[in-house]
Write an enzyme that holds these catalytic residues in place. Structure first.
Site, PDB file in Angstrom:
ATOM      1  N   ALA A  22       0.650  -1.609   0.686  1.00 25.19           N
ATOM      2  CA  ALA A  22      -0.429   0.165  -0.127  1.00 25.19           C
ATOM      3  C   ALA A  22       0.955   1.190  -0.109  1.00 25.19           C
ATOM      4  O   ALA A  22       0.569   2.176  -0.721  1.00 25.19           O
ATOM      5  CB  ALA A  22      -1.125  -0.271   1.310  1.00 25.19           C
ATOM      6  N   ASP A  46      -5.082  -5.534   5.510  1.00 24.64           N
ATOM      7  CA  ASP A  46      -4.532  -6.327   6.438  1.00 24.64           C
ATOM      8  C   ASP A  46      -2.724  -6.392   6.240  1.00 24.64           C
ATOM      9  O   ASP A  46      -2.597  -7.223   6.356  1.00 24.64           O
ATOM     10  CB  ASP A  46      -5.216  -7.855   5.555  1.00 24.64           C
ATOM     11  CG  ASP A  46      -4.395  -8.740   6.674  1.00 24.64           C
ATOM     12  OD1 ASP A  46      -4.595 -10.286   6.000  1.00 24.64           O
ATOM     13  OD2 ASP A  46      -4.506  -8.368   7.742  1.00 24.64           O
ATOM     14  N   CYS A  72      -4.027  -6.445  13.802  1.00 21.79           N
ATOM     15  CA  CYS A  72      -3.594  -8.010  15.041  1.00 21.79           C
ATOM     16  C   CYS A  72      -2.667  -7.850  16.046  1.00 21.79           C
ATOM     17  O   CYS A  72      -1.634  -8.479  16.380  1.00 21.79           O
ATOM     18  CB  CYS A  72      -3.120  -8.940  13.886  1.00 21.79           C
ATOM     19  SG  CYS A  72      -1.390  -8.593  13.082  1.00 21.79           S
TER      20      CYS A  72
END
Length: 173
Positions: free
Chosen positions: A10, A30, A70
């Site tokens: 990204a 993600d 996460c």
């Protein structure tokens, strides 16, 4: 949507895409765990914010962004605060359409906070006129409170992702 997808870093992709005026109907972020320890949380939060900010800018009107983390040290409240900051900086009105957490095969044990590390949010990019019209129709139809909105300072008391403790739900437009 034509079904074509882009899988890329990204950070490398965003500058080129923004310069060309590209827009996406759907974006899924993600990233890896940016925060491996408490000491790295400030820098990690900045990284998550930047990635989400640019993804929000690349969404077409009505486009969907699913973003996840996460990182255990980036708590759910900090994650939502980061997303509000990114939405405000992007100049976009982002509607929270749903949130996710631990799947059944990664249970969050309430007595072991470290097990509650997965979190995700689905947002829709909308302009003010679309949001107002949609909210008015929804209120008339269901008599429920308006959708939770990220990046808006005009929440009624007791609503909004930062203080709403209702169970997670995804809603259609």
């Amino acid at each position: 949507m034509n079904g074509a997808g882009v899988e890329a870093d990204a950070v490398e992709l965003r500058s080129d895409e923004m310069a060309r005026g590209e827009r996406y109907e759907t974006s899924v972020l993600d990233p890896p765990a940016f925060s491996k320890n408490r000491a790295s949380l400030v820098g990690a939060t900045r990284g998550y914010r930047d990635v989400n900010l640019h993804a929000m800018k690349l969404l077409s009107r009505g486009g969907l962004l699913y973003t996840a983390s996460c990182s255990y040290h980036l708590t759910k409240p900090l994650f939502l605060e980061m997303l509000r900051d990114a939405a405000a900086a992007s100049g976009r009105r982002m509607i929270l359409r749903g949130d996710t957490g631990q799947p059944r095969d990664h249970p969050e044990v309430v007595t072991i906070p470290e097990t509650g590390y997965l979190k995700g949010e689905m947002h829709e990019a909308a302009d003010r006129a679309e949001l107002s019209a949609a909210d008015n129709r929804r209120r008339k139809r269901t008599r429920e409170r308006p959708e939770r909105v990220v990046g808006c300072r005009s929440h009624s008391a007791g609503t909004g992702p930062h203080n709403d403790r209702t169970p997670s739900r995804a809603t259609g437009a």
